[in-house]
Design an enzyme around this catalytic site. Structure first.
Site, mmCIF file in Angstrom:
data_model
loop_
_atom_site.group_PDB
_atom_site.id
_atom_site.type_symbol
_atom_site.label_atom_id
_atom_site.label_comp_id
_atom_site.label_asym_id
_atom_site.label_seq_id
_atom_site.Cartn_x
_atom_site.Cartn_y
_atom_site.Cartn_z
ATOM 1 N N ILE A 203 38.288 47.038 40.771
ATOM 2 C CA ILE A 203 39.362 47.522 41.636
ATOM 3 C C ILE A 203 39.398 49.039 41.524
ATOM 4 O O ILE A 203 39.271 49.595 40.447
ATOM 5 C CB ILE A 203 40.720 46.955 41.183
ATOM 6 N N GLU A 224 34.424 39.135 39.059
ATOM 7 C CA GLU A 224 35.615 38.788 38.282
ATOM 8 C C GLU A 224 36.874 38.963 39.130
ATOM 9 O O GLU A 224 37.803 38.167 39.061
ATOM 10 C CB GLU A 224 35.661 39.686 37.046
#
Length: 407
Positions: A203, A224
């Site tokens: 992110i 993930e």
């Protein structure tokens, strides 16, 4: 089968527990404020285990904050207990070293006799199994705002002791503008992503920038976590339509969460699968992109500590570095800006003064260029880091340090 219960019933059940019970709670963007308040009100003593706690956690006598990945809600707290562990191995901790007495999960509303863990699967299935194996309590806080996702997100109501309905907005993160350094890094990495590659992305600005600059098609996602950038790829027709989009949790906008709801394209995996290096290595052209705070001339990366204090943790980066390096035509990129603007220092350093988070990536990428590490000796490795990744203002000092280190 669990039926809806009142919150005060659950409060009495938790208050009845003696000692210092360990409570595992949904992490990342899925941590419900209702769970935090419930523990704080009803439990004089408790060990709260949350991965990447975003919401502020209680800091008082009787409460221990336990995690293998420190988020802003626990960072620098006096009652923090950091347990170093690769994310893929946290389920092992639940089975042996850190068995949970209570698990509180944030879920969708029921569909028939099932609920969904929604945007946060991660280590929660393992926590539920470990709690049930030892007679612990499983509490589901069912929220109309939580999307119903499939795969390992599905939980049978038979495995839930208390089902409580809540109405609480999910934590959302809107896509941020890509700065110049992140854009340049994204462009450089994008050049090495080819048709049919499989992507693992984190992110933040760099992963978002990579997705903006990638020119390949028929891409696959095995990661993930991901955010809105993957949604953009899906809508642009860049992803292989015949392969599910696989992840373990989501953090992003409300638009992303709405897209995830009942979406057959999205398949949520438990951490033991998503982060298993052997499973990762089976993906064609697995391309792992992770961030670091510092990299030294030995190729060691610090992605965990600031000024010696724990800032985050291993997370899943080490799992994906190993998996990607073993995958056919796989690569692992460590990305970071060459200069830290706040500290006004180079992020490429001669030697780390903190424990390393990882090493042996394919390459380190900054806005200055790509420094290839794999397959070269330590002298060429140091040379590549200095000449291709380090900021120009840091290179002369790094050259002197390299000479002193025998490079």
């Amino acid at each position: 089968m669990a039926k809806f219960a009142e919150l005060d019933t659950v409060e009495r059940a938790l208050a009845w527990l003696g000692g210092n019970p360990r409570v595992v709670v949904s992490g990342n963007a899925a941590t419900p404020q209702a769970a935090v308040d419930l523990i704080d009100r009803s439990m004089p003593q408790a060990t709260i285990n949350v991965l990447n706690a975003i919401r502020p956690m209680p800091e008082r006598d009787g409460i221990v904050l336990e995690t293998s990945f420190v988020g802003p809600g626990m960072r620098n707290r006096s009652n923090l207990r950091y347990v170093p562990c690769r994310l893929s191995m946290v389920p092992v901790l639940f089975r042996f070293q850190l068995p949970p007495d209570v698990v509180i999960v944030h879920t969708s509303l029921p569909k028939g006799d099932q609920i969904s863990l929604g945007i946060e699967v991660n280590v929660l299935p393992a926590a539920i199994a470990a709690a049930r194996a030892r007679g612990g309590i499983v509490i589901a806080l069912a929220n109309q705002h939580m999307p119903f996702t499939s795969g390992d997100a599905i939980v049978d109501l038979a495995d839930v002791d208390y089902l409580v309905e809540i109405d609480e907005p999910l934590i959302s993160v809107e896509p941020a503008a890509v700065d110049d350094a992140s854009g340049q890094i994204g462009s450089l990495i994008g050049e090495h992503i080819h048709d049919g590659a499989t992507l693992q992305l984190g992110i933040g600005a760099v992963p978002d920038a990579v997705l903006q600059f990638v020119q390949a098609t028929d891409l696959r996602i095995w990661t993930e976590t991901f955010s809105d950038g993957v949604l953009t790829l899906e809508r642009d027709g860049v992803l292989d339509p015949n392969v599910p989009i696989r992840t373990s949790f989501l953090i992003g906008s409300h638009e992303l969460y709405e897209w995830a709801d009942d979406n057959p394209r999205l398949h949520l995996l438990r951490t033991e699968v998503s982060n298993d290096p052997a499973q990762i290595a089976r993906n064609h052209a697995m391309t792992s992109i992770n961030a670091a705070l510092q990299v030294d001339l030995y190729g060691q990366a610090n992605a965990s500590r600031v000024k010696g204090r724990i800032y985050s943790g291993f997370g899943g980066s080490t799992d994906f570095i190993v998996g990607a390096m073993h995958a056919p035509k796989g690569h692992s990129f460590m990305a970071l800006p060459s200069w830290h603007p706040k500290a006004d220092v180079s992020t490429i350093v001669d030697r780390l003064d903190v424990p390393a988070t990882s090493f042996q990536q394919s390459a380190v990428v900054t806005e200055q260029g790509v420094a290839w590490l794999f397959g070269v000796d330590e002298r060429e490795q140091a040379h590549n880091l200095i000449e291709h990744a380090a900021h120009p203002d840091a290179r002369e000092q790094l050259r002197r340090s390299a000479n002193q280190l025998g490079h």
